[in-house]
Design a protein around this motif. Sequence first.
Motif, PDB file in Angstrom:
ATOM      1  N   LEU A 200       0.810  -1.214   0.000  1.00 16.52           N
ATOM      2  CA  LEU A 200       0.000   0.000   0.000  1.00 16.52           C
ATOM      3  C   LEU A 200       0.842   1.262   0.000  1.00 16.52           C
ATOM      4  N   SER A 201       2.164   1.113   0.211  1.00 18.62           N
ATOM      5  CA  SER A 201       3.081   2.253   0.132  1.00 18.62           C
ATOM      6  C   SER A 201       3.751   2.357  -1.233  1.00 18.62           C
ATOM      7  N   ASN A 202       3.269   1.558  -2.196  1.00 20.78           N
ATOM      8  CA  ASN A 202       3.759   1.569  -3.582  1.00 20.78           C
ATOM      9  C   ASN A 202       5.142   0.952  -3.752  1.00 20.78           C
ATOM     10  N   ILE A 203       5.566   0.129  -2.789  1.00 22.17           N
ATOM     11  CA  ILE A 203       6.838  -0.585  -2.907  1.00 22.17           C
ATOM     12  C   ILE A 203       6.565  -1.946  -3.555  1.00 22.17           C
ATOM     13  N   PRO A 204       7.257  -2.282  -4.669  1.00 24.63           N
ATOM     14  CA  PRO A 204       7.003  -3.562  -5.329  1.00 24.63           C
ATOM     15  C   PRO A 204       7.184  -4.741  -4.382  1.00 24.63           C
ATOM     16  N   VAL A 205       6.239  -5.670  -4.408  1.00 25.66           N
ATOM     17  CA  VAL A 205       6.307  -6.872  -3.567  1.00 25.66           C
ATOM     18  C   VAL A 205       5.854  -8.068  -4.397  1.00 25.66           C
ATOM     19  N   SER A 206       6.314  -9.235  -3.997  1.00 26.81           N
ATOM     20  CA  SER A 206       5.830 -10.470  -4.603  1.00 26.81           C
ATOM     21  C   SER A 206       5.263 -11.413  -3.554  1.00 26.81           C
ATOM     22  N   ALA A 207       5.200 -10.955  -2.294  1.00 24.99           N
ATOM     23  CA  ALA A 207       4.590 -11.754  -1.221  1.00 24.99           C
ATOM     24  C   ALA A 207       4.023 -10.805  -0.175  1.00 24.99           C
ATOM     25  N   ILE A 208       2.820 -11.104   0.308  1.00 24.82           N
ATOM     26  CA  ILE A 208       2.197 -10.302   1.366  1.00 24.82           C
ATOM     27  C   ILE A 208       1.545 -11.227   2.373  1.00 24.82           C
ATOM     28  N   ASN A 309       3.556 -10.031 -12.410  1.00 26.26           N
ATOM     29  CA  ASN A 309       4.321 -10.945 -11.559  1.00 26.26           C
ATOM     30  C   ASN A 309       3.351 -11.808 -10.759  1.00 26.26           C
ATOM     31  N   THR A 310       3.863 -12.853 -10.143  1.00 25.93           N
ATOM     32  CA  THR A 310       3.044 -13.711  -9.284  1.00 25.93           C
ATOM     33  C   THR A 310       3.142 -13.225  -7.852  1.00 25.93           C
ATOM     34  N   LEU A 311       1.987 -13.019  -7.233  1.00 26.52           N
ATOM     35  CA  LEU A 311       1.930 -12.561  -5.842  1.00 26.52           C
ATOM     36  C   LEU A 311       1.562 -13.733  -4.943  1.00 26.52           C
ATOM     37  N   SER A 312       2.372 -13.947  -3.902  1.00 24.62           N
ATOM     38  CA  SER A 312       2.090 -14.979  -2.905  1.00 24.62           C
ATOM     39  C   SER A 312       1.376 -14.349  -1.715  1.00 24.62           C
ATOM     40  N   VAL A 313       0.226 -14.924  -1.342  1.00 28.97           N
ATOM     41  CA  VAL A 313      -0.543 -14.459  -0.184  1.00 28.97           C
ATOM     42  C   VAL A 313      -0.550 -15.577   0.843  1.00 28.97           C
ATOM     43  N   SER A 423       8.099 -22.783   6.585  1.00 35.05           N
ATOM     44  CA  SER A 423       6.854 -23.508   6.819  1.00 35.05           C
ATOM     45  C   SER A 423       6.583 -23.554   8.321  1.00 35.05           C
ATOM     46  N   ALA A 424       5.326 -23.786   8.668  1.00 29.90           N
ATOM     47  CA  ALA A 424       4.923 -23.862  10.077  1.00 29.90           C
ATOM     48  C   ALA A 424       3.662 -24.699  10.167  1.00 29.90           C
ATOM     49  N   THR A 425       3.380 -25.166  11.371  1.00 32.22           N
ATOM     50  CA  THR A 425       2.176 -25.961  11.625  1.00 32.22           C
ATOM     51  C   THR A 425       1.109 -25.081  12.259  1.00 32.22           C
ATOM     52  N   SER A 426      -0.075 -25.085  11.647  1.00 35.35           N
ATOM     53  CA  SER A 426      -1.198 -24.292  12.151  1.00 35.35           C
ATOM     54  C   SER A 426      -2.462 -25.138  12.097  1.00 35.35           C
ATOM     55  N   GLY A 427      -3.059 -25.407  13.274  1.00 31.56           N
ATOM     56  CA  GLY A 427      -4.288 -26.188  13.313  1.00 31.56           C
ATOM     57  C   GLY A 427      -4.138 -27.567  12.733  1.00 31.56           C
ATOM     58  N   GLY A 428      -2.994 -28.171  12.893  1.00 31.17           N
ATOM     59  CA  GLY A 428      -2.766 -29.509  12.375  1.00 31.17           C
ATOM     60  C   GLY A 428      -2.351 -29.553  10.920  1.00 31.17           C
ATOM     61  N   SER A 429      -2.330 -28.400  10.228  1.00 35.65           N
ATOM     62  CA  SER A 429      -1.929 -28.342   8.821  1.00 35.65           C
ATOM     63  C   SER A 429      -0.600 -27.607   8.688  1.00 35.65           C
ATOM     64  N   THR A 430       0.131 -27.913   7.620  1.00 41.89           N
ATOM     65  CA  THR A 430       1.401 -27.247   7.348  1.00 41.89           C
ATOM     66  C   THR A 430       1.182 -26.110   6.372  1.00 41.89           C
ATOM     67  N   ILE A 431       1.680 -24.930   6.739  1.00 42.27           N
ATOM     68  CA  ILE A 431       1.628 -23.750   5.879  1.00 42.27           C
ATOM     69  C   ILE A 431       3.042 -23.488   5.378  1.00 42.27           C
ATOM     70  N   THR A 432       3.176 -23.285   4.082  1.00 46.63           N
ATOM     71  CA  THR A 432       4.482 -22.985   3.499  1.00 46.63           C
ATOM     72  C   THR A 432       4.391 -21.690   2.711  1.00 46.63           C
ATOM     73  N   SER A 433       5.380 -20.816   2.910  1.00 46.46           N
ATOM     74  CA  SER A 433       5.374 -19.533   2.221  1.00 46.46           C
ATOM     75  C   SER A 433       6.764 -19.229   1.675  1.00 46.46           C
ATOM     76  N   PRO A 434       6.863 -18.851   0.383  1.00 47.61           N
ATOM     77  CA  PRO A 434       8.177 -18.510  -0.179  1.00 47.61           C
ATOM     78  C   PRO A 434       8.603 -17.102   0.205  1.00 47.61           C
ATOM     79  N   ALA A 435       9.891 -16.884   0.162  1.00 47.94           N
ATOM     80  CA  ALA A 435      10.426 -15.534   0.364  1.00 47.94           C
ATOM     81  C   ALA A 435      10.782 -14.936  -0.981  1.00 47.94           C
ATOM     82  N   PRO A 436      10.529 -13.653  -1.167  1.00 51.53           N
ATOM     83  CA  PRO A 436      11.037 -13.003  -2.384  1.00 51.53           C
ATOM     84  C   PRO A 436      12.565 -13.071  -2.385  1.00 51.53           C
ATOM     85  N   PRO A 437      13.197 -12.951  -3.551  1.00 54.84           N
ATOM     86  CA  PRO A 437      14.668 -12.946  -3.586  1.00 54.84           C
ATOM     87  C   PRO A 437      15.238 -11.864  -2.667  1.00 54.84           C
TER      88      PRO A 437
END
Length: 593
Positions: A200-208, A309-313, A423-437
């Motif tokens: 929202l500050s106009n800085i390019p991102v590929s993950a939020i 670009n591809t955005l990871s949420v 990655s982390a465990t939340s509610g018995g499920s695994t969540i995985t999130s990539p980091a931008p370069p």
Amino acid sequence: MAKRIPILFALTLVLGTWWLPAQAARVFNAAQTSPTPAPGQFDMSTPQSVTMSLTNTNTGGNVSDRIYEVRFRLTTACTAPCTLTTFSSSTVAPAGWTRTAFSTSSITFQATTWNNAIATVASGGPTTSVAFTFLLTTGTFTLDTSQTFQDIRSRWTTTTAGPPFSRAGQVTCSSVGTCGSVGSWKAMSLSIISFQTTDLSNIPVSAIAAGIGFKLVITVKNISTASQSSIVSVASPPAFPPSLKTGTVTLNNPAPVNNPNPLTLAAGAQGTITYTYTTSGTDSGTVTFTVANVRNSATTATSRSSTSNTLSVSPLTVSIAITASAAPTACLFAGGSATFKMTVNNNTGGTVTSVSPTLNSPTVANGANVGAYSAPTTNPSGCNASLANGSSCDFIWTATTSVTGSYPSSPPQPSFSTSGFASATSGGSTITSPAPPSNTETILEYVVSVSPVTISASSTNVELDWNVANLGCSTARVSSIAVTVVPAGWVLSPDPTYAYSLVTDTIPSANDTWTVSGTTFTAPNASSQIPVNNLNNDFYLLFSATPSTLGTSTFTVVVTDTNGVSRTQTTPVTVNALTPGSVTPWTWREIFQ
């Protein structure tokens, strides 16, 4: 009285000419193989390429003739204001052919042998089709403009020993028909020069983080020769097709905000179309946006299609930063240690456990090396085991860096970056999130070289020149140069006037303002210090005597900057035997009288 008609003539009238041999014809077929499907879409005033494949389709008595020469021409007229599409002189002939004539509107190619000339399939020649690739600079026009080659001409020969070849005939085609295609492409009036998600500050991102808003910004440039008004996105908002979406990403349907508004652009000007989205706090996945084009809604001025670009949420957001490990600055010098910090933020709405980071192998450039990563530490300690909502966990690695071979004396300098995921465990499920370069970290150095690098033994009055290039820290300037080790056999001249410097300082100007004490040079003030990326600074010492022993003399030079960092370099000089006619090279200092 009835006339008698000969039987053969009567049969001819009834049956036609089925018994006569087939009529001969010279024909070629041209097909556009790139870009496909035709027509290609090209930005105006940009380098492009078109590939045409030619096939010899002769029939009858000409089936054995071969195409030995081909000419392609572009149109030489357009409606002002415009510039013509032109051939680039970098266009080369295909294998087995040579370019025999060139202008910006016409190119002619000729086969180098009979075997390379284009034969028909029926005649069994080794070459039955040839692809010609043309490098073009697309013209500029007031609106989208469809273009073709003005014409394509083929010439045939029966000469088997050429070149030179005798011409047996030629055919020129200027429209689609028996010759197949004459090429097809469209010069586009508008260009999408960026299609990027930002925060929202106009800085390019590929993950939020999930539940956080973001912007999708289409930057448009008018590359035509006329003003374009009321420019809109098609579709609006941009589409995010299922094939370009993973997981669950909930997106609203925002209205565009144009800058300028309305989006009217003069020739050469650019503007933006911005959409602001929100996401759900439970979202986890990726999304990529597409547009068919942006267009002047009142005319035929459009752009090429584009994909963002591809955005990871993710409820977990991950970032990586590389810094220098050593104090007193954040500047990484050759041989130093780098710190890799991965920050994981928990935005799931609850506590996650078993937070696990993965740091990929670094991507290196220009001779950089990165050693093995240390075992990661966490900050705060133990946050990897349990991470509360709204909290973050830092994972920290270190690695030693180095440079292969000699450090370059000018940019580009050795550098590296990396990527990873958590990655982390939340509610018995695994969540995985990539980091931008990560950021790209540069390995720094003060580069010192000496001249001459060889002398003759027992030479007298030899002047050595140490050249210093400041490829160091951007927050510092070089303030001191000291030759701290002078090898045995080298005797410094007792006359101090022969020790001097030529420094390109912060003004900038090459001058001799540095003070000298023995073999140490010091900048007298801040403006005389050597700024970063200054590559040519010379420090001279005169030696009244040199070694009589053959071998290598190694001088040690210490460069000190305004951050207090001192870098030690060695500069070898080879002492050779004095042979008849040999002379020790050295630099003369100007003497003004």
